[in-house]
Design an enzyme around this catalytic site. Sequence first.
Site, PDB file in Angstrom:
ATOM      1  N   GLU B  60      35.045  18.182  84.273  1.00 49.01           N
ATOM      2  CA  GLU B  60      34.179  17.811  83.154  1.00 49.01           C
ATOM      3  C   GLU B  60      34.279  16.331  82.791  1.00 49.01           C
ATOM      4  O   GLU B  60      33.285  15.714  82.411  1.00 49.01           O
ATOM      5  CB  GLU B  60      34.492  18.682  81.925  1.00 49.01           C
ATOM      6  N   HIS B 129      36.261  30.556  75.514  1.00 49.06           N
ATOM      7  CA  HIS B 129      34.818  30.671  75.759  1.00 49.06           C
ATOM      8  C   HIS B 129      34.023  30.767  74.464  1.00 49.06           C
ATOM      9  O   HIS B 129      32.823  30.997  74.497  1.00 49.06           O
ATOM     10  CB  HIS B 129      34.511  31.912  76.608  1.00 49.06           C
TER      11      HIS B 129
END
Lengths: 369, 326
Positions: B60, B129
């Site tokens: 990322e 998540h």
Amino acid sequence: MSVTTIAEMASSLLPSDPPVQFIDEHGDQHAHERYEMPSPQTLLDAYAALVVGRRVDQQATTLVRQGQLAVYPSSQGQEACQIGSVLALRPTDWLFPTYRESVALITRGVDPVEVLSMLRGEWHCGYEPRRHFAAPQTTPLATQTIHAVGVAYAAQLRDEDTVALAYLGDGATSEGDFHEAINFAGVFKAPVIFFVQNNHYAISVPLAKQTAAPSLAHKGIGYGVRGERVDGNDVAAVISVISDAADRARAGGGPTLIEAHTYRMAAHTNADDATRYRIQEEVQTWQDKDPVDRLRTYLRTSGQLNEEKEAEFADRADAVTADVRTRFLAGLPPIPPSELFAHVLAAPTPQLRSQADQLRAELAAEGEE
Amino acid sequence: MATTTMSEALNQALQDCLAEDDRVVVFGEDVGPLGGVFRVTDGLTAKFGEERCFDTPLAESGIVGMAIGMAMNGFRPVVEMQFDAFGLPAFDQVVSHAAKYRNRTRGTISLPLVIRVPTNGGIGGLEHHCDSSEAYYAHTPGLIVVAPSTVEDAYTLLRDSVALDDPVIFLEPKHLYWSKTDQELPRQGDPIGQAAVRRSGRDVSLITYGSSVPLALEAADAAVEEGWDVEVIDLRSLVPLDEATVTASVRKTGRAVVLAEAPGFASVASEIAARIGEECFHSLLAPVRRVTGFNIPYPPPKLENNYLPSVDRVLDAVADLQWEDS
């Protein structure tokens, strides 16, 4: 049809052993089987830049003592890396410097006063990056290496043959962003050169505590990126190796990881005490490998540099440093505090406008006092 | 009747941006042939080619860093952080570079890039998540933070975000990806920085954004039975914050509840409550209340309903607004 085995592919990525060198510490020239010695004119230009670079670097250190700079990370000892890397590239190739690249930026043609702007505490980046194809000097280590990949990949998508060179040190090869950057560059075949100036210390921590790798250039192989090692105090070798990597990148050959062996002769910055972590004998061995003295000896011995030229280069260095000194001591135009709000966002939010009004009112009140 | 989900609206926005501007590129993890784990980038690679929408290595910080470089060099990248907590490895790139580049370069380099962050919980997701990370971004000077709650806003706000010359954190509430509209997508909506009054009311201002807007509307409906007429304000963007709409509403109603799913301590909800206190003190009939997530790590799926703000918690907060005195 020739079949390339994994072993062949891997060995093609491995760096030279020993590091590429054209001019040794005694000023003697050696040929190299793979690389070509730069032209005599290029070496003279490099020598002129080395003389200027060293003088400006010394001037900057003096400016710290005079209270003109907040701090200065000296380039002394690493000038061949910084100058060679710039001279090997086109003026439109992007540089992604760290805070120790003052000499590289000056060689690129950035006004030394602008280069020192960040260290003076005036503005974060004192020059216009797009004008010089030089990103701001970056202090969070290795974070700018991935920007170099993005800039290079953008150029590649537009079919331009621009190359981006990311500077980093031995310590920064331990940062995650370096690994993400070199991996991205490998996958996208981005025209990037990762140029590691291995000066053997990350502030105080020696190389042995950064890595167990055979060399920093060997890190390339894990990403399918060719590694190369070069004597970082031999500007001829630096220019040659980087030119070669740039040619390969322009031709679509992808990135190269280059490790230059060099040494930071001064402490990390003026605020550091290098005697706490390295011994004088070690410093002396590197003093004997000095990049400026070495090239001078070579050029003098080979008859390419005479006293007249030397005097001319010294005058040029004097003029540059005198200009820097004069402008610093005369006082540089201050940036108005109201500009603090000018570049946060393209359009200020209502909250920013309100805070800017507050500061403006404070400044107005101070003015009335 | 044809319906459009939020995921489809976001996809349409990206398609339209890619079609209209060659400089727009979309990349990230699994955004290529797969079309993204939430299908937001479905079909983009097939339609626009691998140079316009592509998969990257799984990293990322690299994704955001590369977007910064491409934005420096003429492109307008739109990147995806697959899940909110997976955006955290990129945090240094977002805070140290994306947010500061304009300022570091004294305005000479702006970074037109959009970082799409599927956010919040309520989907029975595993740990890491379901985080609500908006406070980190809203706290960081130099970022625009956009928080759509409706299908229509998802479309127009994403298009508007791509058009901005500053880095945008675009928060997509995961549990609303499959929310639907039967309306045609508007060509243009209210601009970023303008809040929407989703339901007008006389008695209480309920201020919220993103994932909590449907809950706020549900709570407002339930409040009718209790005799409270609740005004629901959807902020739509956290930076810029439309304080004017919030304060006008609170001055009218005299009571305010701020609702958000993120942990409440040092949160966006706290900021809004503080601003209401500063700006509307003389109009307030009761202290401002916040209904937020607890300051605990996001709970496992079987316990998330104990964590998430509920209609009852909102009504309890409304009931607590010193009605007996008025």
